[in-house]
Structures are given as structure tokens and as C-alpha cells.
Design a protein around this motif. Structure first.
Motif, mmCIF file in Angstrom:
data_model
loop_
_atom_site.group_PDB
_atom_site.id
_atom_site.type_symbol
_atom_site.label_atom_id
_atom_site.label_comp_id
_atom_site.label_asym_id
_atom_site.label_seq_id
_atom_site.Cartn_x
_atom_site.Cartn_y
_atom_site.Cartn_z
ATOM 1 N N SER A 155 0.562 -1.017 -0.038
ATOM 2 C CA SER A 155 0.120 -0.133 0.082
ATOM 3 C C SER A 155 0.603 1.268 0.386
ATOM 4 O O SER A 155 0.209 2.364 -0.117
ATOM 5 C CB SER A 155 -0.688 -0.164 1.559
ATOM 6 N N ALA A 156 2.247 0.979 0.239
ATOM 7 C CA ALA A 156 3.119 2.328 0.219
ATOM 8 C C ALA A 156 3.298 3.531 -1.046
ATOM 9 O O ALA A 156 3.515 2.615 -2.606
ATOM 10 C CB ALA A 156 4.244 1.769 0.639
ATOM 11 N N ASP A 157 3.732 4.581 -0.873
ATOM 12 C CA ASP A 157 3.721 5.588 -2.027
ATOM 13 C C ASP A 157 6.005 5.456 -2.244
ATOM 14 O O ASP A 157 5.378 4.583 -0.844
ATOM 15 C CB ASP A 157 3.656 6.671 -1.515
ATOM 16 N N TYR A 158 6.097 5.824 -2.937
ATOM 17 C CA TYR A 158 7.500 6.180 -3.208
ATOM 18 C C TYR A 158 8.318 7.398 -2.315
ATOM 19 O O TYR A 158 7.706 8.105 -3.804
ATOM 20 C CB TYR A 158 8.543 4.831 -4.365
ATOM 21 N N LEU A 159 8.639 8.111 -1.603
ATOM 22 C CA LEU A 159 8.484 9.225 -1.942
ATOM 23 C C LEU A 159 10.687 9.629 -2.419
ATOM 24 O O LEU A 159 11.642 8.817 -1.735
ATOM 25 C CB LEU A 159 8.782 10.159 -0.058
ATOM 26 N N ILE A 160 10.725 10.687 -3.078
ATOM 27 C CA ILE A 160 11.907 10.499 -3.589
ATOM 28 C C ILE A 160 11.794 11.915 -3.820
ATOM 29 O O ILE A 160 10.722 12.295 -4.739
ATOM 30 C CB ILE A 160 12.047 9.578 -4.652
ATOM 31 N N SER A 161 13.479 12.196 -3.092
ATOM 32 C CA SER A 161 13.806 13.792 -3.637
ATOM 33 C C SER A 161 13.609 14.417 -5.209
ATOM 34 O O SER A 161 14.066 13.405 -5.789
ATOM 35 C CB SER A 161 14.474 14.582 -2.674
ATOM 36 N N GLU A 162 12.496 14.898 -5.381
ATOM 37 C CA GLU A 162 12.503 15.613 -7.083
ATOM 38 C C GLU A 162 13.664 15.768 -8.011
ATOM 39 O O GLU A 162 13.697 15.366 -8.921
ATOM 40 C CB GLU A 162 11.772 17.331 -6.403
ATOM 41 N N PRO A 163 14.650 16.254 -7.368
ATOM 42 C CA PRO A 163 16.555 16.679 -7.460
ATOM 43 C C PRO A 163 16.768 15.899 -7.446
ATOM 44 O O PRO A 163 17.395 14.523 -9.345
ATOM 45 C CB PRO A 163 16.969 17.379 -6.787
ATOM 46 N N GLU A 164 16.229 14.332 -6.766
ATOM 47 C CA GLU A 164 17.245 12.979 -7.103
ATOM 48 C C GLU A 164 16.627 12.194 -8.228
ATOM 49 O O GLU A 164 16.393 11.516 -9.166
ATOM 50 C CB GLU A 164 17.205 11.994 -5.833
ATOM 51 N N TRP A 165 14.877 12.218 -8.053
ATOM 52 C CA TRP A 165 14.395 11.419 -9.324
ATOM 53 C C TRP A 165 14.396 12.445 -10.496
ATOM 54 O O TRP A 165 14.530 11.691 -11.385
ATOM 55 C CB TRP A 165 12.776 11.645 -9.008
ATOM 56 N N HIS A 188 26.030 13.380 -1.574
ATOM 57 C CA HIS A 188 26.690 11.933 -2.399
ATOM 58 C C HIS A 188 25.612 11.240 -3.571
ATOM 59 O O HIS A 188 26.179 10.710 -4.098
ATOM 60 C CB HIS A 188 25.873 11.243 -0.982
ATOM 61 N N THR A 189 24.588 12.033 -3.649
ATOM 62 C CA THR A 189 24.019 12.016 -5.121
ATOM 63 C C THR A 189 23.568 12.863 -5.230
ATOM 64 O O THR A 189 23.539 14.485 -4.672
ATOM 65 C CB THR A 189 22.681 10.824 -4.713
ATOM 66 N N ALA A 190 22.473 13.371 -6.749
ATOM 67 C CA ALA A 190 22.233 14.565 -6.881
ATOM 68 C C ALA A 190 21.320 14.828 -5.984
ATOM 69 O O ALA A 190 21.110 16.367 -6.126
ATOM 70 C CB ALA A 190 21.628 14.798 -8.194
ATOM 71 N N GLY A 191 20.479 14.503 -5.600
ATOM 72 C CA GLY A 191 19.067 15.056 -4.589
ATOM 73 C C GLY A 191 18.802 14.235 -3.606
ATOM 74 O O GLY A 191 17.803 13.998 -3.082
ATOM 75 N N HIS A 192 19.884 13.573 -3.292
ATOM 76 C CA HIS A 192 20.245 12.957 -1.621
ATOM 77 C C HIS A 192 19.841 13.888 -0.332
ATOM 78 O O HIS A 192 19.354 15.328 -0.397
ATOM 79 C CB HIS A 192 21.312 12.768 -0.822
ATOM 80 N N ALA A 193 18.667 13.027 0.249
ATOM 81 C CA ALA A 193 18.295 13.324 1.318
ATOM 82 C C ALA A 193 17.815 13.208 2.565
ATOM 83 O O ALA A 193 18.280 12.154 2.595
ATOM 84 C CB ALA A 193 15.988 13.711 0.765
ATOM 85 N N ALA A 194 17.910 13.445 3.465
ATOM 86 C CA ALA A 194 18.117 12.825 4.237
ATOM 87 C C ALA A 194 16.336 14.092 5.391
ATOM 88 O O ALA A 194 15.729 14.676 4.687
ATOM 89 C CB ALA A 194 18.764 14.306 5.871
ATOM 90 N N TYR A 195 15.850 13.151 6.929
ATOM 91 C CA TYR A 195 14.817 13.115 6.807
ATOM 92 C C TYR A 195 14.926 13.260 8.795
ATOM 93 O O TYR A 195 15.861 12.975 9.353
ATOM 94 C CB TYR A 195 14.175 11.886 6.699
ATOM 95 N N VAL A 196 14.431 14.455 8.870
ATOM 96 C CA VAL A 196 14.123 15.286 10.351
ATOM 97 C C VAL A 196 12.891 15.011 10.630
ATOM 98 O O VAL A 196 11.437 15.366 10.247
ATOM 99 C CB VAL A 196 14.959 16.984 9.679
ATOM 100 N N ILE A 197 13.064 13.553 12.034
ATOM 101 C CA ILE A 197 11.554 13.634 12.655
ATOM 102 C C ILE A 197 12.043 14.696 14.687
ATOM 103 O O ILE A 197 12.896 14.571 14.873
ATOM 104 C CB ILE A 197 12.121 12.231 12.758
ATOM 105 N N THR A 198 10.826 15.186 14.846
ATOM 106 C CA THR A 198 10.697 15.927 15.399
ATOM 107 C C THR A 198 9.730 15.179 17.080
ATOM 108 O O THR A 198 8.190 14.525 16.036
ATOM 109 C CB THR A 198 10.481 17.391 15.484
#
Length: 305
Positions: free
Chosen positions: A159-169, A213-223
Motif C-alpha cells: 500500500s506504500a507510496d515511494y517518496l523520492i526527492s524531486e532532484p534525485e528522481w 553523495h547523489t544529486a538529490g540526496h535527502a535527509a529526514y528530520v523527525i521531531t
């Protein structure tokens, strides 16, 4: 030997062992948000091959980070983020692969395949995960998102969407240099939803773009609960880089940019009430950055609660 000295020696040995072995299941509570590292396997990295700015002398001084075969041990898995009944997964491990080491390759042996068992061990049905957010498009982060689940012809995250940063995709063609072929990209594409810097993708989870590391590498901040956790993906591969952010990985797309973000991340993770999560950080995947006295370098201090 006193009891206190014996305890100190045992703690030191345990800390050293943790730097040389893959991580098991580990969890932290951030208020109403629970984060759990779910193991999939491990990758062995040749230290000078992976961090080419280093020398034999460097590794003689940092031998505590190397296993008995002289490799850096990199865990591989995903970070499960739970808020009530809802669940998000950050990265999806290696998948059911076993790849032997090849002489001269910076990446040694790769073993994967445990992630679904890890989810079962903590009582989470992969079909209940609403989205998988990827830090980037290298295969050791995509594994179970494109490999069929055992006994099926499709991925476990039904049931999952796959979330990828726009520049990475947008720059996904660059991932082909690192084994992410057209077949893998085609398997992902029907589910892909692109995200950008600052987007909230799940309660308390925001995107932080960290290219290099890649052109659109993303980190995620969890609060949550007055703390924040930065899941920084492959911006850093080993806790040894916390004190040496100038050491870029041999596969970094843009070493100048990746170094700049490593420096930024080290400073961010030294702030109060901030925890880091490094998927590849052996058995110290959760930690905080601690600066030494009198200008000494930064180090990684494991956080277990």
C-alpha cells in the motif's frame, strides 16, 4: 582490579565491539513518535578504498573501527517511523542478496534479506506501511521496494507510496553508474511521488535536502517529545567521519558539496536535544555528536534511549 575498573573495561570492550558488527533491532521514543532500526544485512567496505583521502597510518590510529578482516562494517536496513497505528519506512535495505567480495573493489561482501523478518519480529505488517521514503536511489537503500516479497510477484509494501526527492528522481539516470538499472527504476516508477526541501511527509517528519553523495540526496528530520532525530542516509557512512567530515566516500557524486553537508550535519547533530541516525553506522546507528574539550575533534556517542 576494582569492580568499577572492571565495569569500565567491559563497557570499553562493548563499545569497540559495536563499531565492528552490524546493528540489531534498536528503538528510540520521541514523544508520540517511535523510531526503530530494522536490520536487513550488512556491507563490508575497504577503508582506504571507500574513504580514499585516508592512509594506512590513519587506520592504524583508528583500528577500533575495523573488523577482524580489516573492513569497515556498514549496517544495511531501514528506519521504521510509527505514530499511533500509522507507519513510514525510511529506506528499504539491500533486499535478498548475497554478493561475495571482489579483489580491488571498495565494496566487499554484501549480505541482505532480513528486513521482512525484522519487521515481523516487532509486529509490523509491511502491508500497513503507508510510504517508503528514500534518501537516494542506490540499490542498498531500495532493496525490498523492488524485489518481490517471498511467494509473490510484487514488493512487500503493498500500500506504500515511494517518496523520492524531486532532484534525485529528475537525475535518476546518474544512479545507473551504481547499479540502479532501468528495470529497477521501472519497478519503482508507478509508485513514485516526488518531495522537496521542507515538505512534511508524515507527522513530525520533514525533508532536508543534502545533495552531494547523489544529486538529490535527502535527509529526514523527525521531531517529537522535545527532541529531533536527523536520518542522514549516506551523507556519512561511518562514525569515524564525525571527526573527519573532510573524508568523502569514493562514490560521492560531488565531493565538495558532500563535504559541505557533512560539516553542516555534524554541527546540527551537536545541538541540544538532537540525535542522529546513520543507517550504515555499524551497531551505533543512533547517536549524538560530542565536541571534545579545548578544541578537540567531534566524536559519535551512541544513544540507546
Amino acid at each position: 582490579m576494582s569492580n568499577s575498573q572492571r565495569i569500565d573495561d567491559e563497557q570499553l570492550r562493548d563499545e569497540q565491539l559495536r563499531l565492528r558488527r552490524p546493528a540489531g533491532i534498536r528503538s528510540l521514543q520521541l514523544g508520540e513518535v517511535k523510531v526503530t532500526y530494522v536490520p536487513d544485512g550488512a556491507v563490508r567496505l575497504t577503508p582506504r578504498g571507500w574513504l580514499p583521502a585516508t592512509t594506512d597510518e590513519v587506520w592504524a590510529e583508528h583500528a577500533a573501527y575495523l573488523d577482524e578482516t580489516g573492513h569497515l562494517v556498514a549496517s544495511a536496513g531501514g528506519l521504521l517511523v510509527e505514530h499511533g497505528d500509522r507507519a513510514l519506512l525510511i529506506d528499504a535495505g539491500v533486499g535478498p542478496l548475497s554478493v561475495p567480495a571482489e579483489p580491488g573493489n571498495a565494496v566487499g561482501a554484501i549480505e541482505g534479506g532480513a528486513l521482512l523478518d525484522s519487521l515481523a519480529a516487532i509486529g509490523r505488517d509491511p502491508g500497513s506501511i503507508e510510504a517508503v521514503a528514500f534518501t537516494h536511489l542506490h540499490t542498498d537503500h531500495l532493496g525490498w521496494a523492488y524485489h518481490p516479497a517471498p511467494g509473490t510477484d510484487g514488493p512487500a509494501f503493498t500500500s506504500a507510496d515511494y517518496l523520492i526527492s524531486e532532484p534525485e528522481w529528475t537525475h535518476r539516470h546518474l544512479a545507473k553508474e551504481h547499479g540502479t538499472n532501468e528495470e529497477i527504476l521501472a519497478a519503482l516508477e508507478p509508485r513514485v511521488r516526488t518531495v522537496t526541501d521542507g515538505d512534511e511527509i508524515f507527522p513530525g517528519v520533514h525533508v532536508m535536502l543534502t545533495p552531494g553523495h547523489t544529486a538529490g540526496h535527502a535527509a529526514y528530520v523527525i521531531t517529537g517529545g522535545g527532541r529531533r532525530l536527523i536520518a542522514f542516509g549516506d551523507a556519512l557512512h561511518s562514525p569515524v567521519q564525525i571527526g573527519h567530515p573532510e573524508w568523502a566516500a569514493t562514490v560521492d557524486h560531488d565531493t565538495e558539496q558532500s563535504t559541505a553537508f557533512r560539516r553542516r550535519l555534524v554541527e546540527e547533530m551537536a545541538r541540544p536535544d538532537t540525535v542522529g541516525y546513520g543507517m550504515h553506522f555499524a551497531d551505533v546507528v543512533f547517536g549524538r555528536v560530542v565536541h571534545g574539550a579545548a578544541g578537540e575533534g567531534a566524536t559519535w556517542e551512541p544513544v540507546d534511549a
